[in-house]
Motif scaffolding. Sequence first.
Motif, PDB file in Angstrom:
ATOM      1  N   GLY A   1       0.741  -1.351  -0.043  1.00  0.00           N
ATOM      2  CA  GLY A   1      -0.060   0.129   0.190  1.00  0.00           C
ATOM      3  C   GLY A   1       0.952   1.302  -0.048  1.00  0.00           C
ATOM      4  N   HIS A   2       2.044   1.138   0.476  1.00  0.00           N
ATOM      5  CA  HIS A   2       3.023   2.289   0.605  1.00  0.00           C
ATOM      6  C   HIS A   2       4.213   1.778   0.213  1.00  0.00           C
ATOM      7  N   GLY A   3       5.058   2.636  -0.530  1.00  0.00           N
ATOM      8  CA  GLY A   3       6.454   2.238  -0.745  1.00  0.00           C
ATOM      9  C   GLY A   3       6.798   1.440  -1.729  1.00  0.00           C
ATOM     10  N   PRO A   4       8.264   0.929  -1.978  1.00  0.00           N
ATOM     11  CA  PRO A   4       8.677   0.032  -3.032  1.00  0.00           C
ATOM     12  C   PRO A   4       7.871  -1.504  -2.946  1.00  0.00           C
ATOM     13  N   THR A   5       8.042  -2.074  -3.876  1.00  0.00           N
ATOM     14  CA  THR A   5       7.641  -3.508  -4.195  1.00  0.00           C
ATOM     15  C   THR A   5       8.757  -4.508  -3.599  1.00  0.00           C
ATOM     16  N   SER A   6       8.497  -5.670  -3.342  1.00  0.00           N
ATOM     17  CA  SER A   6       9.441  -6.637  -2.600  1.00  0.00           C
ATOM     18  C   SER A   6       8.933  -7.928  -3.154  1.00  0.00           C
ATOM     19  N   THR A   7       9.483  -9.103  -2.520  1.00  0.00           N
ATOM     20  CA  THR A   7       9.068 -10.160  -2.755  1.00  0.00           C
ATOM     21  C   THR A   7       8.661 -10.920  -1.242  1.00  0.00           C
ATOM     22  N   PHE A   8       8.150 -12.001  -1.590  1.00  0.00           N
ATOM     23  CA  PHE A   8       7.935 -12.691  -0.179  1.00  0.00           C
ATOM     24  C   PHE A   8       9.115 -13.287   0.468  1.00  0.00           C
ATOM     25  N   GLY A   9       9.941 -13.786  -0.653  1.00  0.00           N
ATOM     26  CA  GLY A   9      11.033 -14.342  -0.274  1.00  0.00           C
ATOM     27  C   GLY A   9      12.321 -13.562   0.429  1.00  0.00           C
TER      28      GLY A   9
END
Length: 216
Positions: A193-201
């Motif tokens: 909802g806020h900030g950069p994407t990432s991955t679950f890993g």
Amino acid sequence: MSIKVSVGPVTPYQQNCSIIQCQATGKAAVVDPGGDIDRILSAAEQMGATIEKIILTHGHLDHCGVSAELRDKLEVPIEGPEAADKFWIDQLPDYCKLAGFPHADAFTPDRWLHDGDTVNVGEVELQVIHCPGHTPGHVVFVSDENRIAWVGDVIFQGSIGRTDFPMSKHDDLIHSIRDKLFPLGDDITFVPGHGPTSTFGQERQTNPFVADSRYG
């Protein structure tokens, strides 16, 4: 990928509003329109997207503040969140006033969502996962085919959602992340909802709140 995605910040809270477009049909869904309708519509126009629905992760003002206005303008349905967030949506006018946001009317979604439901965007199918904790009716949308998820304020790069709101529960949030989201696969990229994407890993390895090392 069978989808094209545009993510742009809206509202003074810099909330990530996404447009998910089915590549095959051009049809699209707006995820969490918290504000700045003109910016959202401009982004859709640039994509060549035809918005067919609005989908909501939860009922906080920065995620759903202009949903009713956008629904009326485009004559499209609102789907989500889970019904436990009616508590938040009913109080939108009050919370907007407290936060200094433009007025937003309370509304009733055309479809409340439940764990295990699916939402269609053109020919694309999104799985619905009920992930309470930040709010009681929070849901996450997952495209298994495209290995991408929209997680609202459940988890962020290096952080997790706040649980100091009415009806928030920290233990529920941790359960939602570790037992519902992480098992979906380390390779899934998520749009928070806020900030950069990432991955679950990546979050399983490095997020100080929910990393495997913290929970053994």
